[in-house]
Design a protein around this motif. Structure first.
Motif, mmCIF file in Angstrom:
data_model
loop_
_atom_site.group_PDB
_atom_site.id
_atom_site.type_symbol
_atom_site.label_atom_id
_atom_site.label_comp_id
_atom_site.label_asym_id
_atom_site.label_seq_id
_atom_site.Cartn_x
_atom_site.Cartn_y
_atom_site.Cartn_z
ATOM 1 N N GLY A 173 -11.487 2.964 -8.587
ATOM 2 C CA GLY A 173 -12.643 3.835 -8.727
ATOM 3 C C GLY A 173 -12.971 4.639 -7.482
ATOM 4 O O GLY A 173 -12.891 4.139 -6.368
ATOM 5 N N GLY A 174 -13.302 5.918 -7.691
ATOM 6 C CA GLY A 174 -13.908 6.730 -6.653
ATOM 7 C C GLY A 174 -13.002 7.583 -5.801
ATOM 8 O O GLY A 174 -13.483 8.429 -5.044
ATOM 9 N N ILE A 175 -11.687 7.394 -5.874
ATOM 10 C CA ILE A 175 -10.794 8.134 -4.974
ATOM 11 C C ILE A 175 -10.886 9.640 -5.255
ATOM 12 O O ILE A 175 -10.743 10.098 -6.386
ATOM 13 C CB ILE A 175 -9.336 7.657 -5.141
ATOM 14 N N ARG A 176 -11.109 10.399 -4.149
ATOM 15 C CA ARG A 176 -11.226 11.856 -4.265
ATOM 16 C C ARG A 176 -10.049 12.595 -3.645
ATOM 17 O O ARG A 176 -9.676 13.678 -4.098
ATOM 18 C CB ARG A 176 -12.509 12.328 -3.562
ATOM 19 N N ASP A 177 -9.480 12.016 -2.567
ATOM 20 C CA ASP A 177 -8.467 12.745 -1.809
ATOM 21 C C ASP A 177 -7.704 11.779 -0.916
ATOM 22 O O ASP A 177 -7.925 10.563 -0.950
ATOM 23 C CB ASP A 177 -9.110 13.856 -0.972
ATOM 24 N N GLU A 178 -6.796 12.336 -0.120
ATOM 25 C CA GLU A 178 -5.971 11.524 0.770
ATOM 26 C C GLU A 178 -6.818 10.782 1.812
ATOM 27 O O GLU A 178 -6.499 9.656 2.188
ATOM 28 C CB GLU A 178 -4.938 12.404 1.477
ATOM 29 N N ALA A 179 -7.899 11.404 2.272
ATOM 30 C CA ALA A 179 -8.755 10.752 3.267
ATOM 31 C C ALA A 179 -9.359 9.467 2.704
ATOM 32 O O ALA A 179 -9.504 8.467 3.426
ATOM 33 C CB ALA A 179 -9.850 11.703 3.721
ATOM 34 N N ASP A 180 -9.703 9.469 1.420
ATOM 35 C CA ASP A 180 -10.232 8.256 0.792
ATOM 36 C C ASP A 180 -9.182 7.152 0.770
ATOM 37 O O ASP A 180 -9.494 5.974 0.983
ATOM 38 C CB ASP A 180 -10.695 8.548 -0.630
ATOM 39 N N LEU A 181 -7.945 7.514 0.488
ATOM 40 C CA LEU A 181 -6.874 6.511 0.495
ATOM 41 C C LEU A 181 -6.697 5.915 1.882
ATOM 42 O O LEU A 181 -6.512 4.706 2.036
ATOM 43 C CB LEU A 181 -5.564 7.135 0.024
ATOM 44 N N GLU A 182 -6.773 6.745 2.902
ATOM 45 C CA GLU A 182 -6.632 6.251 4.277
ATOM 46 C C GLU A 182 -7.783 5.313 4.629
ATOM 47 O O GLU A 182 -7.576 4.261 5.258
ATOM 48 C CB GLU A 182 -6.579 7.435 5.245
ATOM 49 N N ALA A 183 -8.995 5.669 4.224
ATOM 50 C CA ALA A 183 -10.148 4.815 4.497
ATOM 51 C C ALA A 183 -10.041 3.493 3.744
ATOM 52 O O ALA A 183 -10.399 2.435 4.273
ATOM 53 C CB ALA A 183 -11.436 5.537 4.113
ATOM 54 N N ALA A 184 -9.532 3.543 2.527
ATOM 55 C CA ALA A 184 -9.369 2.325 1.740
ATOM 56 C C ALA A 184 -8.342 1.393 2.377
ATOM 57 O O ALA A 184 -8.531 0.175 2.424
ATOM 58 C CB ALA A 184 -8.955 2.677 0.317
#
Length: 235
Positions: free
Chosen positions: A198-209
């Motif tokens: 849930g919630g992923i918007r972009d590559e930056a979100d993947l890196e933060a996750a």
């Protein structure tokens, strides 16, 4: 960070999630392919991500109906190299065992996902995770509400090796991943493999996750909208 593509199945079609409000789901419209036929959509997602794993949420079953065994069997037959993680609204290990008998040898490529929203008794939890390597537990919540009639969230001793942290109101919402819950589960289960949802918007979100302890993330909407880099561009 492994991106695991997701299809939500409703009445034989792939539908698009909207904040986990299943009554609002409609046939998917994707920039990756035309239509909502499960095999067409699945092939597009697998090609875009180069994933060997597909996550299926069977909404018919999650809404109290029968698992769409025919659709599942067709996907397994057409995609012999693909492993499937299946949330079929299973209330106990016996329900998945019955489905596995119907699927035959292909069931070896299906990993049951037992959701905390669906499991009904502590005994069912113990049965489902007697082998902690076989099944996956999805710890489900909606906002501040834990979806957990059997007490899965508070019985760490029964947790299997793989855990999905599922925040339903962020599914299809582009609201950002629920990293606080992910980090809290990481502290409680330092040795588990954590998969977010849930919630992923972009590559930056993947890196933060990834920085918060996730090893993989379940993704659909961001793939259909091409918000994430295709696999070939990651090399």
């Amino acid at each position: 960070m492994q991106v695991i593509p997701v299809i939500d199945l409703l009445a034989g079609q792939v539908v698009r999630a909207v904040r986990g409000e299943r009554s609002a789901y409609r046939p998917v419209q994707s920039e990756l392919c035309d239509g909502s036929e499960p095999l067409v959509v699945t092939r597009a997602l697998l090609d875009y991500t180069a994933s060997e794993t597909l996550y299926i949420a069977d909404l018919d079953a999650l809404n109290g109906g029968a698992v769409q065994a025919g659709v599942l069997a067709a996907l397994l037959s057409a995609l012999p190299q693909t492993a499937i993680w299946l949330d079929g609204g299973f209330r106990g290990a016996d329900e998945f065992a019955a489905l596995a008998l119907r699927l035959g040898t292909a069931a070896q490529r299906v990993t049951p996902v037992f959701g905390s929203e669906s499991l009904v008794t502590p005994a069912a939890v113990r049965d489902c995770f007697a082998d902690p390597r076989r099944a996956i537990l999805s710890l489900d919540r909606r906002g501040n509400q834990l979806l957990d009639p059997a007490g899965c969230w508070t019985t760490e001793a029964l947790w299997p090796d793989r855990l999905i942290v599922m925040t339903l109101d962020r599914v299809g919402a582009f609201a950002g991943p629920d990293l606080d819950t992910l980090a809290a589960i990481r502290r409680r289960a330092p040795g588990a493999s954590l998969i977010g949802a849930g919630g992923i918007r972009d590559e930056a979100d993947l890196e933060a996750a990834a920085a918060s302890g996730a090893e993989a993330w379940l993704v659909a909407s961001a793939l259909h909208d091409r918000r994430l880099i295709p696999h070939a561009s990651r090399r």
